[in-house]
Write a protein that holds these residues in place. Sequence first.
Motif, PDB file in Angstrom:
ATOM      1  N   ASP A 464       0.798  -1.229   0.000  1.00 17.99           N
ATOM      2  CA  ASP A 464       0.000   0.000   0.000  1.00 17.99           C
ATOM      3  C   ASP A 464       0.830   1.278   0.000  1.00 17.99           C
ATOM      4  N   TYR A 465       2.156   1.143   0.184  1.00 17.52           N
ATOM      5  CA  TYR A 465       2.988   2.341   0.318  1.00 17.52           C
ATOM      6  C   TYR A 465       4.269   2.221  -0.501  1.00 17.52           C
ATOM      7  N   VAL A 466       4.766   3.394  -0.919  1.00 16.17           N
ATOM      8  CA  VAL A 466       6.095   3.519  -1.517  1.00 16.17           C
ATOM      9  C   VAL A 466       6.859   4.525  -0.679  1.00 16.17           C
ATOM     10  N   TYR A 467       7.976   4.083  -0.080  1.00 13.08           N
ATOM     11  CA  TYR A 467       8.805   4.950   0.749  1.00 13.08           C
ATOM     12  C   TYR A 467      10.092   5.284  -0.010  1.00 13.08           C
ATOM     13  N   ARG A 498      -0.565   3.585  -5.021  1.00 11.51           N
ATOM     14  CA  ARG A 498      -0.158   3.504  -3.620  1.00 11.51           C
ATOM     15  C   ARG A 498       0.205   4.887  -3.068  1.00 11.51           C
ATOM     16  N   CYS A 499       0.196   4.985  -1.761  1.00 16.92           N
ATOM     17  CA  CYS A 499       0.607   6.213  -1.090  1.00 16.92           C
ATOM     18  C   CYS A 499       2.127   6.326  -1.169  1.00 16.92           C
ATOM     19  N   VAL A 500       2.624   7.446  -1.712  1.00 14.18           N
ATOM     20  CA  VAL A 500       4.062   7.653  -1.891  1.00 14.18           C
ATOM     21  C   VAL A 500       4.551   8.644  -0.849  1.00 14.18           C
ATOM     22  N   LYS A 501       5.526   8.214  -0.049  1.00 12.92           N
ATOM     23  CA  LYS A 501       6.074   9.069   1.005  1.00 12.92           C
ATOM     24  C   LYS A 501       7.555   9.320   0.731  1.00 12.92           C
ATOM     25  N   GLN A 502       7.935  10.607   0.690  1.00 13.54           N
ATOM     26  CA  GLN A 502       9.324  11.002   0.511  1.00 13.54           C
ATOM     27  C   GLN A 502       9.889  11.380   1.880  1.00 13.54           C
TER      28      GLN A 502
END
Length: 523
Positions: A464-467, A498-502
Amino acid sequence: MKYPIGIQTFSNLREDGYVYVDKTALVHQMVTSGKVYFFSRPRRFGKSLLISTLESYFRGRKELFEGLAMEKLEKDWYEYPVFHIDFNGDNFAKEGVLEAKIEGFLRQAERMYGKDEDLLTMGDRFEEVLRRAGEKYGRRAVVLVDEYDKPILDVLDTPMEDKNRDTLKAFYSTFKSADRYLQFVLLTGVTKFSQVSVFSGFNQPKDISMDDRYQALCGITQEELEQYFADPIAVLAAQEGCTSDEMKLSLKAQYDGYHFSEGMVDIYNPFSILNAFDSLKLRDYWFATGTPTYLMRLLQHNHEQMNDLTGKYYDASLFADYKADVEQPLPMIYQSGYLTIKDYDRFTSSYLLDFPNNEVRRGFLSLIATGYFKTQPTQVMGWLAQAMRDLHLGKTSAFRDSLTAFLASIPYDSHPGLRSMDLMEKHFQYTFYLLVRLMGVYSRLLIEKAYSQGRVDCILETQDYVYIFEFKLDGTADDALRQIEEKGYAKPYADDKRCVKQIGVVFSSETRTVSDWKEKGEL
């Protein structure tokens, strides 16, 4: 169904009704196609059972092969004098143990076949025993050596290594001078010591370790798994609330993935898969049996980044033959079963190496992490359990806090060799890499991936996420985030659902933990 866990004697396995995956067609092919062989496989892969099977065959024990392929293939069933030398079980790091082991073997053989008192060297005495045995049986002798390399592995990187190697070289040199007395010879082990002259005293054996014809000689193929173990697969599936096909995929991910030639036949670790069926639980059985001390000694000298070793193509000479030393552990890591062939490039004749399956990946990385952090395995695994939950749910603040605390708990003197700022930064990148690889929650992990304008430090993808992580040493998190933006590291994920977090992360060279952390939310 009775599973032969810990059963390495072919006669016991057959007489007591244990399940046996029939390898006797390959055994027959081997004994009728050549004379002197070497065969390498990782520990607990069935080498001792193979040796025992050959012993039963050459002793003419036809009754043990009833119902197997060998029963139809072999017509003569001659009995040969068999010499079985097993180097398992002894600690050859102790002075004199190897010499005593060989002396005991020779004395026992001489009591059976007679002795020439004028012969003093172990090589001459062994040759004479082979000659006398051949005269008694009217057929040439068979020599089977199990774990031939253990006397060297036990003392690898110690002062006794040269001594044990020379002793073995003198003993194995018999196979050249006594060639006329030998019907068949097989040496099994983990490593091929062709580069350190153990084999130089006699005619080079045919190495079938990467021979397409014998890649399934030990281990269990997918076809064999489904043929012999359909019932326990169904039981496991029912227990886990899934279909048999879904359970097969789980078993493959956990225990399959070994390849021993360019033929790329999938091979399951037999020790692990049999334990899983017996206990009806998918656990890390192979790694739980312990790590070879020789590999531990090599890794203590070398902090080679595993992302620099895995996922790359190598010529066979760089990993298949023994050349490992404290600076280059790759051959020993491969030969011990922690890496395996994942692809073969016929154009360059090179092999892609990577972890065979989840069991080995988790086990080996936990070993590396424990040694690297100078801490207890329970501490590492305890932190990982919580970190896995946090990243799976997108709780980056909780992950940050636990990471900061974990790094702060690592002894300050664990890596006194770090001096320059560049080395310090690499240390923190590698630390984070080890921890993330151990989590096992990602679908994809990229380390220092090259982009047109630079290299991103780390991209971790979950369901669900990309970090997207950028690390700095004694800098600012704003600078790290700015670099992600300016270099366009997040652009490939612009259309990702997906939710992308930088995330910009700063490590302190003074406190050796996280000193600054900032993130940008979903694109």
